[in-house]
Design an enzyme around this catalytic site. Structure first.
Site, PDB file in Angstrom:
ATOM      1  N   GLU A  39       0.823  -1.211   0.000  1.00 49.17           N
ATOM      2  CA  GLU A  39       0.000   0.000   0.000  1.00 49.17           C
ATOM      3  C   GLU A  39       0.860   1.264   0.000  1.00 49.17           C
ATOM      4  O   GLU A  39       0.531   2.241  -0.668  1.00 49.17           O
ATOM      5  CB  GLU A  39      -0.953   0.002   1.197  1.00 49.17           C
ATOM      6  N   TYR A 122      -6.589   6.573   4.554  1.00 43.25           N
ATOM      7  CA  TYR A 122      -6.792   5.592   3.490  1.00 43.25           C
ATOM      8  C   TYR A 122      -5.935   4.344   3.711  1.00 43.25           C
ATOM      9  O   TYR A 122      -6.431   3.215   3.647  1.00 43.25           O
ATOM     10  CB  TYR A 122      -6.481   6.180   2.112  1.00 43.25           C
ATOM     11  N   ASP A 140      -9.811   5.401  -2.340  1.00 45.87           N
ATOM     12  CA  ASP A 140      -8.725   6.015  -3.097  1.00 45.87           C
ATOM     13  C   ASP A 140      -9.298   6.647  -4.362  1.00 45.87           C
ATOM     14  O   ASP A 140     -10.515   6.775  -4.519  1.00 45.87           O
ATOM     15  CB  ASP A 140      -7.629   4.994  -3.422  1.00 45.87           C
TER      16      ASP A 140
END
Length: 359
Positions: A39, A122, A140
């Site tokens: 990520e 996020y 996102d």
């Protein structure tokens, strides 16, 4: 336009994902550490560019303990070419936090994850949903684009209100049994079907019957975003000051672009050979100056137009004299060509300079 119950809406997406999902290395073994690394790497970087970096990083630092114990220089070298180096610096700090404050176990809730350096809302929600099964949407750019088209959302998609509205939309629909798969399904939908550039592939979309933009034929009108600001363009001269295999590098300032990283020292503006010789003392009059090709490097909001000048010195004394005359106001260091290749993490902005060195 057809409406379907929320449960069926979710099932349609997950059925599509089960047959159409992208096969990615971090998905095949979604441990918290693997999801976290992926990520962070995927922020502002394409999936196909991330995969070799991800595999190389894990081969060198296979778990959070190894990352915490690694030297920062090692982390930066593994990251070389991905850009946004603050990401790996924060990840390194966060690994040490995990070891010191959490006994080596990565926190398992989105709220706790946000206590770690470099992990915002996020990223925390992506890790928590994929690795720990927390039913939180991780919104996102892909999820925002899909949401905007599904609902014909006509507000500024980059606004905080748009984020809140999208989170509310997905919170109603996210699978309680497979929250990580749900988030990744919408990510894949945005990346491979509901495309950001060009016509979306609506015929392949599991939600095409409930998409308001598709029903109205207005897919390309959404999302609505303000125009991008023009990049600031500046001119610089990167200097390859050399004696034999020895090369001068700059420790870039701790704030600003490429902060704290090694790079080639730069002069403001485009310098000519004549201007360089004028700036050098007579003790360095015997050195050779060669103009290399110019190139451009584009950052998100800035653009550098770089002229490369190579200065070849005949002695270490001449090298030191030239370095002092041209770059007395900055922090410099010396390295040989092999160290630049194997040890130091040189930002992509200077990649053409490295190519010149090897040539």
């Amino acid at each position: 336009m057809n409406q379907v119950p929320l449960q069926l809406d979710t099932e349609l997406l997950l059925q599509w994902y089960d047959t159409r999902r992208r096969i990615l290395p971090w998905r095949e073994d979604p441990t918290p550490y693997h999801v976290w690394i992926s990520e962070i790497m995927l922020q502002q970087t394409r999936v196909d560019a991330v995969i070799p970096y991800y595999e190389r990083f894990l081969a060198a630092l296979p778990d959070v303990k190894a990352l915490a114990e690694a030297e920062e220089e090692v982390c930066l070298k593994l990251w070389e070419g991905l850009g946004y180096y603050s990401r790996v610096r924060n990840m390194h700090k966060a690994a040490r936090q995990v070891m010191d404050d959490y006994g080596g176990r990565i926190p398992n809730t989105s709220k706790e994850l946000q206590n770690l350096a470099g992990i915002g809302r996020y990223t925390s929600e992506a890790i928590a949903s994929i690795a720990f099964g927390e039913a939180v949407p991780s919104v996102d750019g892909n999820l925002l684009r899909v949401y905007a088209r599904r609902t014909e959302y006509d507000g500024n998609i980059k606004s905080p209100q748009a984020l809140r509205d999208a989170e509310a939309f997905y919170s109603e629909r996210i699978s309680r049994d497979r929250p990580g798969d749900y988030n990744q399904a919408v990510m894949d939908l945005g990346a491979t079907v509901c495309l950001p550039n060009g016509d979306p592939l609506c015929g392949q979309c599991p939600w095409n019957r409930v998409c308001q933009a598709h029903s109205a034929g207005t897919e390309l009108c959404y999302p609505v975003a303000p125009p991008k600001k023009a990049r600031t363009v500046s001119q610089h001269t990167a200097v390859l000051l050399r004696f034999s295999d020895l090369v001068l590098l700059e420790h870039r300032p701790e704030e600003g672009l490429l902060s704290g990283l090694p790079g080639f020292p730069m002069l403001d503006g485009h310098w000519t050979e004549e201007k360089l010789r004028t700036a050098l003392p007579s003790a360095a009059s015997g050195l050779q100056i060669r103009t290399q090709k110019s190139y451009r490097h584009i950052f998100s909001h800035r653009e550098w137009e770089i002229q490369v000048m190579e200065i070849l010195c005949n002695s270490r004394k001449e090298f030191d004299t030239a370095a002092s005359a041209l770059f007395s106001g900055i922090r410099t260091m010396t390295a040989d060509v092999a160290e630049i290749r194997d040890r130091y993490s040189i930002p992509t902005a200077f990649r053409p300079c490295i190519q010149y060195l090897h040539e």
